[in-house]
Design a protein around this motif. Structure first.
Motif, mmCIF file in Angstrom:
data_model
loop_
_atom_site.group_PDB
_atom_site.id
_atom_site.type_symbol
_atom_site.label_atom_id
_atom_site.label_comp_id
_atom_site.label_asym_id
_atom_site.label_seq_id
_atom_site.Cartn_x
_atom_site.Cartn_y
_atom_site.Cartn_z
ATOM 1 N N SER A 168 5.302 1.457 9.943
ATOM 2 C CA SER A 168 5.968 0.198 10.245
ATOM 3 C C SER A 168 6.184 0.016 11.746
ATOM 4 O O SER A 168 6.059 -1.099 12.269
ATOM 5 N N TYR A 171 5.654 -2.262 5.133
ATOM 6 C CA TYR A 171 5.668 -0.805 5.310
ATOM 7 C C TYR A 171 7.101 -0.260 5.231
ATOM 8 O O TYR A 171 7.353 0.804 4.645
ATOM 9 N N TYR A 202 3.721 -1.521 -0.766
ATOM 10 C CA TYR A 202 2.598 -0.863 -0.103
ATOM 11 C C TYR A 202 1.300 -1.607 -0.388
ATOM 12 O O TYR A 202 0.428 -1.727 0.481
#
Length: 448
Positions: free
Chosen positions: A343, A334, A305
């Protein structure tokens, strides 16, 4: 579907050791930084303990009143920045010097060297200093001889006469009863320019140790030369030690990045990550490659992240180009962070910009994981249309599963039959074919 092995390999890339810049070369600016003037070095920056002089103590020769008066006239003109006029006086003295003592001739030559240097006529300055040194040592004061040796040594660098520089440096160090760190640094530069890196490293290390031994910090150029020479001999642990000092005393973005790269070379991944993160927080990572390397390090350290945040911020700030490849990396970060909803739009954008269907194929798998079967089928169809797939069999299974979930059994079986033809997916496809045929039969019986 879970992140594949291929994706895991993709995100493990990180910054390798960056090539170090060439060692700093001696120039007029470097000489100035050392404290050079026409009469040699200024205050010694770091000096070794005194050694017994190899030159017998000399008496200071006298200068006649007439010669002193003429030198005083030249001095007044030089002080007024009237260098050409001062030079004319000295040339006249030189022309009439047949009756001068050796010491008086040397004083005239030394003064002329100063004037030539002030006029940036380095050839003239060198020639005049050499005239001083042509006088037997017993007819010179130690200061006059040493000052001339200093000056010729340094000016030889300006003329790129490195062999001559080394020769006069050695004479200078031999005559002087005080050897400074600057002397060793200058000789290290001479060795380096002559491609004698072993002796260059020996001298620069001596210069550095002399300064550090006095509780002081060596000049940045000294560390730079030492770092380069250690790197040249593949002594990476020593390179790291020098870079750690540079980061501490002369913090610059390039040093942070190079140190992080060297930590990587030595397998010190945690130190590499911490150094790169420090550089990132300090705002010294500005280039796309540097920011992407930072992201790869976070992803490889199971902090995807953080990696995604670096890339997203870089794209938003236009430091990272919004390309298909970079958007794909963001999407993967992601995905690794289990942020599938974040994502998807990045992978969608990446897939639309790619000329192959591979990203749409991966996107179909993400949609299937989220139980968004219609979207999975749409993405899968786009992947097949674009083509260029590495594993069409895997995509066919995704499409088979998505269609089966929507009870589109005929379409599901069609895709699964294609997947079955690939031996890598044959067994798994047969299991799903059996399941789909069973579900289809059950639905048909319920409809009776």
């Amino acid at each position: 579907m879970k992140v594949t092995t291929a994706l895991s390999k993709f995100v493990k890339r990180s910054a390798l050791a960056l090539p170090l810049v060439a060692a700093p070369a001696i120039s007029v600016q470097v000489l100035d930084a050392l404290g050079f003037n026409a009469n040699g070095f200024g205050q010694a920056y770091a000096q070794e303990e005194k050694k017994p002089s190899k030159v017998k103590t000399r008496k200071t020769p006298s200068i006649s009143e007439a010669v002193g008066k003429k030198l005083g006239q030249a001095q007044e003109l030089a002080d007024a920045q009237q260098f050409n006029e001062a030079l004319a006086v000295l040339r006249d003295m030189e022309a009439r010097s047949s009756k001068y003592s050796a010491y008086e001739k040397a004083q005239v030559a030394y003064f002329m060297a100063y004037i030539y240097f002030s006029l940036e006529n380095y050839d003239g300055a060198i020639a005049s200093y050499k005239k001083v040194l042509s006088v037997p040592s017993e007819n010179l004061t130690e200061a006059l001889e040493i000052g001339s040796l200093q000056a010729v040594s340094q000016l030889s660098f300006v003329k790129e006469d490195y062999k001559g520089a080394l020769r006069y440096i050695n004479r200078w160090m031999d005559v002087s009863n005080i050897v400074t760190g600057e002397m060793y640094y200058l000789r290290a530069q001479a060795h380096y320019q002559l491609k004698d890196n072993a002796n260059a490293l020996k001298d620069i290390s001596k210069a550095v140790s002399m300064v550090e031994g006095n509780g002081k910090v060596p000049k940045q150029a000294w560390y730079d030369l030492q770092r380069f020479l250690y790197y040249d001999k593949n002594d990476y642990p020593s390179v790291v030690k020098v870079l750690e000092k540079l980061v501490k005393h002369y913090p610059q973005g390039t040093y942070y990045i190079q140190l992080a790269g060297m930590y990587g070379q030595l397998g010190r991944e945690k130190d590499q990550l911490h150094m790169m993160e420090a550089a990132y927080i300090a705002g010294v990572l500005k280039k796309e490659k540097e920011l992407l390397n930072m992201a790869y390090l976070f992803m490889g350290a199971e902090m995807p992240y953080k990696g995604a945040k670096v890339i997203k911020k870089g794209i938003d700030n236009k430091q990272i180009e919004r390309t298909s490849k970079n958007l794909e990396t963001l999407a993967v970060a992601y995905q690794m962070a289990q942020e599938l909803k974040k994502s998807i739009p990045e992978m969608e954008a990446a897939a639309s910009m790619s000329d192959k269907g591979e990203l749409y194929s991966r996107l179909a798998g993400i949609y299937l994981d989220l139980d968004q079967n219609k979207e999975a089928i749409t993405a899968g169809d786009k992947a097949l249309k674009k083509g260029g797939l590495k594993r069409e069999d895997q995509l066919r299974i995704v499409l088979g599963m998505a269609n089966a979930n929507l009870k589109k059994y005929e379409a599901a079986l069609k895709h699964l039959e294609v997947a079955k033809k690939d031996k890598r997916s044959k067994k798994f496809a047969e299991q799903w074919i059996a399941y789909v045929e069973g579900e289809k039969k059950r639905e048909e019986q319920l409809a009776i």
